[in-house]
Design a protein around this motif. Structure first.
Motif, mmCIF file in Angstrom:
data_model
loop_
_atom_site.group_PDB
_atom_site.id
_atom_site.type_symbol
_atom_site.label_atom_id
_atom_site.label_comp_id
_atom_site.label_asym_id
_atom_site.label_seq_id
_atom_site.Cartn_x
_atom_site.Cartn_y
_atom_site.Cartn_z
ATOM 1 N N CYS A 33 0.832 -1.211 0.000
ATOM 2 C CA CYS A 33 0.000 0.000 0.000
ATOM 3 C C CYS A 33 0.863 1.256 0.000
ATOM 4 O O CYS A 33 0.571 2.221 -0.717
ATOM 5 C CB CYS A 33 -0.944 0.003 1.195
ATOM 6 N N SER A 34 1.919 1.254 0.790
ATOM 7 C CA SER A 34 2.808 2.406 0.864
ATOM 8 C C SER A 34 3.496 2.667 -0.467
ATOM 9 O O SER A 34 3.581 3.810 -0.927
ATOM 10 C CB SER A 34 3.866 2.203 1.948
ATOM 11 N N LYS A 35 3.989 1.613 -1.090
ATOM 12 C CA LYS A 35 4.676 1.791 -2.372
ATOM 13 C C LYS A 35 3.720 2.265 -3.464
ATOM 14 O O LYS A 35 4.096 3.089 -4.297
ATOM 15 C CB LYS A 35 5.377 0.497 -2.784
ATOM 16 N N VAL A 36 2.490 1.772 -3.453
ATOM 17 C CA VAL A 36 1.497 2.242 -4.424
ATOM 18 C C VAL A 36 1.214 3.716 -4.194
ATOM 19 O O VAL A 36 1.156 4.514 -5.143
ATOM 20 C CB VAL A 36 0.206 1.398 -4.344
ATOM 21 N N CYS A 37 1.064 4.117 -2.927
ATOM 22 C CA CYS A 37 0.804 5.528 -2.603
ATOM 23 C C CYS A 37 1.970 6.409 -3.030
ATOM 24 O O CYS A 37 1.761 7.486 -3.594
ATOM 25 C CB CYS A 37 0.537 5.677 -1.110
ATOM 26 N N ILE A 38 3.182 5.967 -2.784
ATOM 27 C CA ILE A 38 4.360 6.737 -3.193
ATOM 28 C C ILE A 38 4.404 6.843 -4.716
ATOM 29 O O ILE A 38 4.693 7.911 -5.270
ATOM 30 C CB ILE A 38 5.655 6.102 -2.623
ATOM 31 N N GLY A 39 4.103 5.764 -5.416
ATOM 32 C CA GLY A 39 4.067 5.793 -6.876
ATOM 33 C C GLY A 39 3.031 6.775 -7.399
ATOM 34 O O GLY A 39 3.297 7.551 -8.330
#
Length: 156
Positions: A126-132
């Motif tokens: 979830c964090s990596k998707v949000c950062i992307g």
């Protein structure tokens, strides 16, 4: 509510497969409500044998049933999960903090054998998707801003 015959995890009445180990759940027998240990014995009021051979007094849990136990034993994994989900609503900073908790939570899982690896992985994704998403939105904003400066007639 029954139990998986392979690993002992709780399964709902409508589940076709165990959410913990992926085993097929057979219905229509009395055995689907009982946990069968590694030796094939039915254990309703006895100790349970975990896959690694350790004895356990209570029926094994699996999947998201362990959130309360994870919260008590590995708070970093729980915080990684919560902040990872919240990062979609709160933003970029929550995603970064979630990734820090991911590292600490996974260390606790690997070194101390604490639960929570699944929650850490969900929080990390979830964090990596949000950062992307934040990077893509920032790049689009930058391109539009530069375009407005270089070609103001297009945006009027």
């Amino acid at each position: 509510m029954g139990y998986c015959r392979k690993c002992g995890a709780k399964v709902d009445d409508l589940d076709a497969f165990c959410g913990n180990c992926g085993a097929h759940i057979e219905r229509g027998t009395q055995e689907d409500t009982e946990f069968v240990d590694n030796n094939g014995d039915t254990n309703n009021n006895q100790e349970y044998t975990t896959p690694n051979g350790a004895k356990n007094d209570e029926k094994p849990k699996g999947g998201l049933d362990d959130i309360e136990r994870t919260m008590n034993e590995n708070i970093y994994a729980f915080l990684c999960f919560v902040l990872g989900i919240c990062s979609f609503f709160v933003g970029f900073i929550a995603a970064i903090i979630s990734l820090v908790f991911y590292k600490k939570g996974m260390e606790k899982c690997e070194k101390e054998g604490k639960p929570g690896a699944d929650l850490c992985k969900i929080g990390k994704i979830c964090s990596k998707v949000c950062i992307g998403i934040a990077i893509v939105c920032g790049a689009i904003g930058l391109i539009v801003s530069v375009g407005m400066l270089l070609f103001p007639m297009i945006f009027i």
